[in-house]
Design a protein around this motif. Sequence first.
Motif: not given
Length: 135
Positions: A40-53, A57-68
Amino acid sequence: MDRVVHLKKLTPKLMSISHIQSLENCFIEAMRTADLSVMQELIDESLIFNIPGGVVISKSDDLEAYKSGTMHLDSLELVEQEISVQGDVAVVNNLLKMNGSYGGSPFGGNFRVMRVWKNFDGSWRLIAGSSAPAQ
């Protein structure tokens, strides 16, 4: 005292590379342990990340994937790393060996992970990246 003198001899660019290496190590450990507070601290709110496939995903998508538990890592190892710093932007090219599961589907092997860090008034934050299988 020798360490302080040594650090003063480093150029700002080398100091930035060293700082980015530390941030990357911290982020990799946070991924390995699913430490959401560090992520949460290191990722900016504006994150744009391409995952394989090709999914973006956004910051909230990334954090939710780990949380869930959608994203679960059994192992994560940094194999190689290259860092380029240009002013207030750093580009990191990592080769990571990862094993785990995403959405219940197992994955494993080497992945090229590119991350872009930006310095916001002295605070480096992750703003973009991508991950793809590598040989």
